[in-house]
Scaffold this motif. Structure first.
Motif: not given
Length: 361
Positions: A149, A202, A189-190, A130, A200, A187, A320, A146
């Motif tokens: 994921d 990030e 994240y969803c 990412r 998605r 940060w 998220g 990561h």
């Protein structure tokens, strides 16, 4: 051994000083009201900085529908000898374990208890990227893998005696290690959006040092309807922008030649909890976190670089995770001190003037 298991193998050889290693999981209830964050860590101070090596279990439970318990955050501090690498490719700290496809453990402090017994599956067969291509080859102070994921969690989490069945919960698991902490990081994240089941998002905005001349890099990873956009790659990475216009809020913008995106994420301030993370040399970075964040994204497109932008799609999410790392406490957020195991009663551990001598301000 599968590549995901290799990526989770400990980097600590049992002797390094001035080193930290982290395995963490984010578990997000698909309804968006609840979430859980679990963290297995190893820390050894640099020579001369004071303190003893330790292994620590961290856990947080978020419930934005609860009036009396919107967020519970706890730690359990153990000697480094409580840490062990398992033959299965996992790690153990005291009686808490993270092994391939599952994790269990318990943390109790300050009259609260969080226990978990979870399994996870699906997602990518190995680690995903990412960040810009080639980043893993650089001599960075902190490395991240990561590992898992886009996985789905099943099992149970028990918070203060309340047993919660976890079913179809999206989330991830990462592995970090290094010898110096990043001084500034945001940060987002969803993994779920109402309008597009494939979408998605990030975002990681980082600045290694907050001194003049150290740029902020903000890779933005976005996937929509099976298409990966390249805002996390050079040259598009150079045109991303991530800011925090208000406490507990993030805004972002990115563009390529024919695709653009802008949006924001936010959380209920009551659901923010804080932690002091220690750098091996002795200074702290303060982290404020909510894993029940909301997000809105507006996409734009144009047929060629000289055409006008036109809105193409709006994405919304109630699932998220949102984090803010920096030198100063966030107003109204309670923190767990480095040597503490539960949230402080006061709002924050010090004020903006109490910054470490390293110059994080």
């Amino acid at each position: 051994m599968p590549s995901s298991e290799r990526a989770n193998l400990p980097r600590w050889n049992g002797h390094q000083r001035g080193f930290f290693e982290i395995w963490f999981l984010v578990v997000l209830d698909p309804g968006g009201d609840r979430a859980w964050w679990l963290r297995y860590t190893l820390f050894t101070p640099a020579p001369g900085s004071g303190g003893e090596p330790r292994a620590t279990m961290w856990a947080a439970a978020f419930d934005c529908a609860s009036q009396d318990r919107p967020a519970v955050a706890l730690k359990a501090i153990h000697p480094a000898s409580a840490f062990s690498a398992l033959p299965s490719g996992g790690v153990r700290i005291a009686d808490s374990e993270l092994t391939p496809g599952q994790c269990h453990g318990q943390v109790a402090s300050g009259g609260h208890t969080i226990a978990w017994d979870l399994r996870f599956q699906g997602g990518h067969p190995g680690p995903v990227r990412r960040e810009p291509r080639g980043t893993a080859l650089l001599p960075l102070p902190t490395h991240v893998a990561h590992v898992h994921d886009d996985v789905t969690f099943e099992g149970t989490v028990t918070v203060d005696g309340e047993r919660i069945d976890v079913k179809g919960a999206p989330g991830l698991q990462k592995h970090l290690w290094g010898h110096r902490r990043l001084e500034e990081l945001t940060w987002l994240y969803c993994p779920r959006f109402r309008e597009d089941p494939d979408a998605r998002l990030e975002i990681m905005a980082v600045r290694a040092k907050r001194k003049r001349g150290h740029p902020q890099l903000s890779p933005i990873y976005l996937r929509t309807r099976g298409t990966e956009h390249t805002f996390h790659e050079v040259p598009n990475l150079l045109f991303t922008r991530v800011t925090s216009p208000a406490s507990g809020e993030l805004s972002f913008r990115a563009a390529s030649a024919t695709q653009a995106v802008e949006g924001r994420a936010w959380c209920d301030p009551r659901t923010l909890v804080g932690y002091a993370y220690r750098d091996p040399t002795g200074w702290d970075v303060l982290v404020a976190q909510s894993d029940v964040a909301r997000c809105e994204v507006q996409r734009f497109s144009r047929p060629h670089p000289f055409a006008a932008w036109k809105p193409t799609e709006k994405l919304t999410s109630t699932v998220g995770a949102l984090e803010f790392h920096g030198p100063a406490p966030m107003p109204g957020v309670r923190y767990i001190p480095w040597d503490g195991t539960a949230l402080e009663a006061k709002d924050a551990p010090g004020d903006a003037e109490d910054e470490p001598a390293l110059g994080m301000g």
